[in-house]
Design a protein around this motif. Structure first.
Motif, short mmCIF file in Angstrom:
data_model
loop_
_atom_site.label_atom_id
_atom_site.label_comp_id
_atom_site.label_asym_id
_atom_site.label_seq_id
_atom_site.Cartn_x
_atom_site.Cartn_y
_atom_site.Cartn_z
N ASN A 75 0.81 -1.22 0.00
CA ASN A 75 0.00 0.00 0.00
C ASN A 75 0.85 1.27 0.00
O ASN A 75 0.51 2.25 -0.68
N GLU A 76 1.96 1.26 0.74
CA GLU A 76 2.83 2.44 0.77
C GLU A 76 3.51 2.64 -0.57
O GLU A 76 3.68 3.76 -1.04
N ASN A 77 3.92 1.55 -1.20
CA ASN A 77 4.55 1.65 -2.52
C ASN A 77 3.56 2.17 -3.55
O ASN A 77 3.87 3.01 -4.39
N ARG A 78 2.35 1.65 -3.47
CA ARG A 78 1.31 2.08 -4.40
C ARG A 78 0.98 3.57 -4.21
O ARG A 78 0.84 4.31 -5.19
N LEU A 79 0.86 3.99 -2.96
CA LEU A 79 0.58 5.40 -2.67
C LEU A 79 1.70 6.30 -3.17
O LEU A 79 1.46 7.37 -3.73
N LEU A 80 2.93 5.84 -2.99
CA LEU A 80 4.09 6.61 -3.44
C LEU A 80 4.04 6.81 -4.95
O LEU A 80 4.19 7.94 -5.45
N LEU A 81 3.82 5.74 -5.69
CA LEU A 81 3.76 5.84 -7.15
C LEU A 81 2.59 6.68 -7.62
O LEU A 81 2.67 7.41 -8.62
N SER A 82 1.48 6.59 -6.89
CA SER A 82 0.32 7.41 -7.23
C SER A 82 0.64 8.90 -7.04
O SER A 82 0.31 9.73 -7.89
N ASP A 83 1.30 9.23 -5.93
CA ASP A 83 1.68 10.62 -5.68
C ASP A 83 2.63 11.13 -6.74
O ASP A 83 2.64 12.33 -7.06
N TRP A 84 3.45 10.24 -7.29
CA TRP A 84 4.40 10.62 -8.34
C TRP A 84 3.80 10.58 -9.75
O TRP A 84 4.49 10.84 -10.73
N ASN A 85 2.52 10.22 -9.86
CA ASN A 85 1.86 10.04 -11.17
C ASN A 85 2.57 8.98 -12.02
O ASN A 85 2.74 9.14 -13.23
N ARG A 86 2.96 7.90 -11.36
CA ARG A 86 3.65 6.82 -12.05
C ARG A 86 3.01 5.46 -11.78
O ARG A 86 3.65 4.42 -11.91
N LEU A 87 1.75 5.47 -11.40
CA LEU A 87 1.05 4.22 -11.12
C LEU A 87 0.38 3.74 -12.40
O LEU A 87 -0.85 3.76 -12.55
#
Length: 348
Positions: A236-248
């Motif tokens: 979940n933390e990795n997913r949130l990080l990538l989402s914040d970076w617009n890289r999900l």
């Protein structure tokens, strides 16, 4: 270097640092309440080498030791060495040269894991074949380049441990959690948004020893009970990080889902570890009530991996039933019949 009751190995770990060609260093030894000869040995080393500082503390566990050491460090960069591992010759000089050229926020370094006996004689060198995973030096000159390569860092396992060279100004902003054995991986996720430049070294700098006896390894072959929650946290933390970076994107989602399902198999296997005192019925209940939660179903469905999820659960439960027998009178006997039926169906 955090150390606890390791009089046998930690002098060799210390020697691997102090004998480095690069001499401009401070070695902080955090004695975590040792009750063997570790404190005396550490103090003697500090008397003989002015670069060594020793901190004696009440037992707090490894990640608290790391936090305490990082907060008092004076160098511009921080590198962590476990007390039963070794820094390879020339490692600090090579990292210092990279710093002088590029001054990156983090240098991600290879950890070669070797199977060894209790005398640290190597039985199988680099048994994960990690030395071949990084084929060249890589410089990420800015935050965008670093974030574009975050999935690569995950795939290559570079961000799964704390054995990297961290700029002190970043490292001191964050603390390792002290309640999960994978706190190093979470630490790297937490600091990721602070990183504006990074370097990946092709040359290995660190030897990690995996002993034949599970009792001598920190987390391997053990059962903690919080594995599921910990792996969900990473996902979940990795997913949130990538989402914040617009890289999900789809590639990232697919990788994160695959990684999480592989970790589900680790959870299932941990139920067979010696340290797991749960009864067979309690293990089955844990699988149905905890492991197969909303997060797992949603990520498997979203990535089209429901069949893989089913296969991993079937395999894990089959291993349980091979080792232990469930009474036909048990309320959970249906699970044995279900596994037996599904496996027979798969063989048809």
């Amino acid at each position: 270097m955090p150390v606890y009751n390791n009089e046998r190995y930690f002098p060799m770990a210390v020697q691997s640092v102090l004998s480095q060609e690069y001499k401009d260093l401070e070695l902080i030894i955090i004695d975590d309440g040792s009750t063997d000869k570790t404190p005396e040995i550490a103090d003697l080393i500090a008397k003989e080498d002015r670069r060594v500082r020793v901190v004696h503390q009440k037992n707090q566990w490894i990640y608290a030791s790391l936090n305490n050491g990082i907060q008092i460090a004076k160098g511009n960069y921080i590198y962590i060495v476990n007390s039963d591992d070794r820094l390879r010759p020339g490692s600090l000089k090579n990292m210092a040269e990279i710093v002088e050229c590029f001054y990156p926020d983090v240098i991600w370094t290879k950890v070669l894991t070797h199977k060894c006996d209790d005398n640290q004689r190597i039985i199988e060198y680099d048994y994960s074949n990690f030395d071949n995973k990084i084929e060249r030096d890589m410089l990420f000159e800015n935050a965008d380049a670093f974030r574009d390569n975050w999935i690569f860092l995950n795939k290559s396992s570079l961000m799964n441990n704390q054995v990297n060279l961290y700029k002190r100004s970043i490292a001191q902003k964050y603390k390792f959690r002290n309640d999960i054995y994978g706190a190093d991986r979470l630490y790297n996720i937490n600091i990721a948004s602070e990183i504006s430049s990074a370097f990946v070294m092709k040359e290995a700098v660190y030897d990690h020893f995996n002993y034949e006896s599970d009792e001598m390894n920190v987390s391997i072959g053990k059962y903690y009970g919080y594995e599921h929650e910990m792996f969900n946290l990473f996902y979940n933390e990795n997913r949130l990080l990538l989402s914040d970076w617009n890289r999900l994107d789809n590639e990232a989602l697919s990788y994160l889902a695959s990684a999480r399902l592989r970790e589900l198999s680790i959870e299932l296997r941990s139920l067979n570890n010696k340290g797991c005192v749960l009864s067979l019925e309690e293990k089955i209940e844990k699988i149905f009530n905890s492991f197969l939660d909303k997060d797992i179903y949603e990520l498997a469905e979203e990535s089209g991996k429901l069949e893989e999820l089913e296969a991993r659960v079937l395999s894990g439960m089959r291993e349980l039933f091979i080792k232990e027998t469930l009474s036909p009178q048990s309320n959970l006997y249906f699970s044995y019949e279900l596994i037996d039926s599904l496996l027979k169906r798969r063989l048809c």
